[in-house]
Design a protein around this motif. Structure first.
Motif, PDB file in Angstrom:
ATOM      1  N   LYS A 167       0.832  -1.204   0.000  1.00 20.40           N
ATOM      2  CA  LYS A 167       0.000   0.000   0.000  1.00 20.40           C
ATOM      3  C   LYS A 167       0.870   1.259   0.000  1.00 20.40           C
ATOM      4  O   LYS A 167       0.579   2.233  -0.712  1.00 20.40           O
ATOM      5  N   VAL A 168       1.970   1.242   0.775  1.00 23.73           N
ATOM      6  CA  VAL A 168       2.894   2.366   0.785  1.00 23.73           C
ATOM      7  C   VAL A 168       3.570   2.500  -0.575  1.00 23.73           C
ATOM      8  O   VAL A 168       3.739   3.610  -1.098  1.00 23.73           O
ATOM      9  N   ALA A 169       3.970   1.371  -1.143  1.00 24.76           N
ATOM     10  CA  ALA A 169       4.623   1.395  -2.454  1.00 24.76           C
ATOM     11  C   ALA A 169       3.712   2.025  -3.498  1.00 24.76           C
ATOM     12  O   ALA A 169       4.157   2.841  -4.321  1.00 24.76           O
ATOM     13  N   GLY A 170       2.436   1.684  -3.465  1.00 25.34           N
ATOM     14  CA  GLY A 170       1.490   2.273  -4.413  1.00 25.34           C
ATOM     15  C   GLY A 170       1.313   3.759  -4.206  1.00 25.34           C
ATOM     16  O   GLY A 170       1.229   4.532  -5.162  1.00 25.34           O
ATOM     17  N   ALA A 171       1.270   4.174  -2.951  1.00 31.94           N
ATOM     18  CA  ALA A 171       1.061   5.592  -2.651  1.00 31.94           C
ATOM     19  C   ALA A 171       2.230   6.446  -3.106  1.00 31.94           C
ATOM     20  O   ALA A 171       2.052   7.584  -3.560  1.00 31.94           O
ATOM     21  N   LEU A 172       3.449   5.909  -2.983  1.00 26.64           N
ATOM     22  CA  LEU A 172       4.650   6.689  -3.280  1.00 26.64           C
ATOM     23  C   LEU A 172       5.271   6.320  -4.627  1.00 26.64           C
ATOM     24  O   LEU A 172       6.338   6.842  -4.973  1.00 26.64           O
ATOM     25  N   GLU A 173       4.609   5.422  -5.358  1.00 27.67           N
ATOM     26  CA  GLU A 173       5.110   4.968  -6.657  1.00 27.67           C
ATOM     27  C   GLU A 173       6.524   4.404  -6.533  1.00 27.67           C
ATOM     28  O   GLU A 173       7.443   4.762  -7.279  1.00 27.67           O
ATOM     29  N   LEU A 174       6.678   3.517  -5.554  1.00 32.08           N
ATOM     30  CA  LEU A 174       7.929   2.825  -5.312  1.00 32.08           C
ATOM     31  C   LEU A 174       7.698   1.324  -5.417  1.00 32.08           C
ATOM     32  O   LEU A 174       6.559   0.855  -5.438  1.00 32.08           O
ATOM     33  N   THR A 175       8.783   0.551  -5.481  1.00 33.45           N
ATOM     34  CA  THR A 175       8.657  -0.887  -5.390  1.00 33.45           C
ATOM     35  C   THR A 175       8.563  -1.289  -3.927  1.00 33.45           C
ATOM     36  O   THR A 175       8.984  -0.547  -3.029  1.00 33.45           O
ATOM     37  N   VAL A 176       8.015  -2.474  -3.662  1.00 35.53           N
ATOM     38  CA  VAL A 176       7.938  -2.971  -2.296  1.00 35.53           C
ATOM     39  C   VAL A 176       9.341  -3.124  -1.719  1.00 35.53           C
ATOM     40  O   VAL A 176       9.581  -2.824  -0.541  1.00 35.53           O
ATOM     41  N   ALA A 177      10.291  -3.544  -2.536  1.00 36.92           N
ATOM     42  CA  ALA A 177      11.678  -3.684  -2.068  1.00 36.92           C
ATOM     43  C   ALA A 177      12.243  -2.331  -1.649  1.00 36.92           C
ATOM     44  O   ALA A 177      12.957  -2.228  -0.639  1.00 36.92           O
ATOM     45  N   SER A 178      11.929  -1.283  -2.415  1.00 38.68           N
ATOM     46  CA  SER A 178      12.404   0.056  -2.067  1.00 38.68           C
ATOM     47  C   SER A 178      11.799   0.525  -0.756  1.00 38.68           C
ATOM     48  O   SER A 178      12.471   1.160   0.066  1.00 38.68           O
ATOM     49  N   VAL A 179      10.531   0.233  -0.549  1.00 37.38           N
ATOM     50  CA  VAL A 179       9.856   0.601   0.699  1.00 37.38           C
ATOM     51  C   VAL A 179      10.506  -0.121   1.879  1.00 37.38           C
ATOM     52  O   VAL A 179      10.787   0.484   2.924  1.00 37.38           O
TER      53      VAL A 179
END
Length: 335
Positions: A167-179
């Protein structure tokens, strides 16, 4: 970015509003989230006035993007996403919104733009809005400012609001690994900034001041009103951490040296020795609002707010804020 729950009544109503362009219904649906969004922006920015502005910017962006809302996420999630990115855009444009080094060697850095958060503007339901005392206290807010903006956003969304990584990855347009990587680095920094503090920020935390805290605030005000310097010294820990914002110069000092410094700066001397005070709270911390009457003035005017961290009956940290010209504090301008 999706939530597990099906399309709710608010989401369906919002979609219908978007089609009709009903501004009154838009306000009805979004205004109920204002206070929690403003706290979110405050955690990102550490400045109450900036948080107000960015919350308003969030609603403006939400109105402009209303037709893009499909109900794949809850309305609350969608607004948090907009607010977070609005704060990140703000920070991208400002080079004065990072902690600056303190002149004293080994003293770290300070947040000159820090402002207190008036408790009256906190959401009324702390369980629903996730405003635990420990995540709104000044020490936590300052520590968060030492995180780079995107790490800051990840940390707040994951460890304060409890969002899952996708959900954070989607909000910030990041990958889950980056999060995941950003969160790990953020946690390391937070441990360094808040040694000895718990790291489970989503757990329950107390909201009410203790009897001990209230007693210290009363004694602090009484000492000012009596110009009792010895009494004031007795309330301060020997390793007091003191700052008066927006001036620079956070320092760790002895109780006597702190009071001597205030006196040498003109406080408790003629013209600055007629005090009144009222107990209050900011950032869910005990605080004293101090009022000063200068010669020739019939009233005591709001002068400063001192936010206090009290440990074992002594003031361990004192953060003073210039309170003049800040009606949003909700304090009487004069006594």
């Amino acid at each position: 970015m999706t939530d597990a729950s099906p399309l709710g009544a608010d989401e369906a109503t919002f979609i219908a509003m978007a089609r009709s362009g009903d501004t009154a219904r838009f306000a009805l649906l979004t205004e109920r989230h204002r206070r929690e969004l403003q706290v979110h922006c405050y955690r990102m920015l550490a400045n109450y006035e900036d948080a107000q502005d960015l919350t308003q910017e969030t609603f403006l962006r939400a109105w402009n993007k209303r037709e893009s809302f499909r109900g794949n996420a809850s309305l609350r999630t969608w607004l948090y996403r907009i607010a977070t990115n609005a704060c990140l855009d703000f920070l991208d444009k400002r080079n004065d919104r990072t902690p600056v080094p303190i002149e004293l060697p080994g003293s770290g850095s300070e947040v000159l733009y820090l402002q207190p958060y008036p408790d009256r503007m906190l959401p009324e339901d702390p369980q629903e809005s996730v405003v635990a005392r420990e995540t709104i206290e000044l020490a936590f807010i300052v520590a968060v400012q030492h995180l780079p903006p995107r790490q800051r956003a990840v940390f707040i969304l994951r460890d304060v609001l409890g969002w899952p990584a996708p959900k954070v990855a989607g909000a910030l347009e990041l990958t889950v690994a980056s999060v995941t990587s950003a969160l790990q680095r953020a946690r390391v920094t937070m441990r360094e900034q808040l040694p000895g503090r718990r790291l489970d920020w989503r757990g329950p935390a107390t909201h009410e001041l203790s009897k001990d805290e209230r007693g210290v605030v009363k004694s602090y005000i009484d000492a000012h009103e009596r110009n009792d310097l010895d009494g004031l010294i007795s309330l301060l820990r020997e390793d007091l951490r003191f700052a008066m914002l927006p001036e620079s110069g956070t320092s760790t000092t002895t109780a006597k040296d702190a009071v001597d410094g205030w006196v040498s700066g003109g406080l408790f001397q003629h013209g600055h020795d007629d005090w009144r005070g009222i107990a209050t709270t900011v950032n869910r911390m005990p605080a004293a609002a101090l009022y000063l009457r200068t010669p020739g003035d019939p009233e005591h005017r709001l002068f400063a707010v001192a936010a206090l961290r009290i440990v074992d009956g002594k003031i361990a940290e004192l953060t003073g804020f210039d309170a003049t010209g800040k009606p949003w504090l909700g304090l009487p301008p004069a006594l």
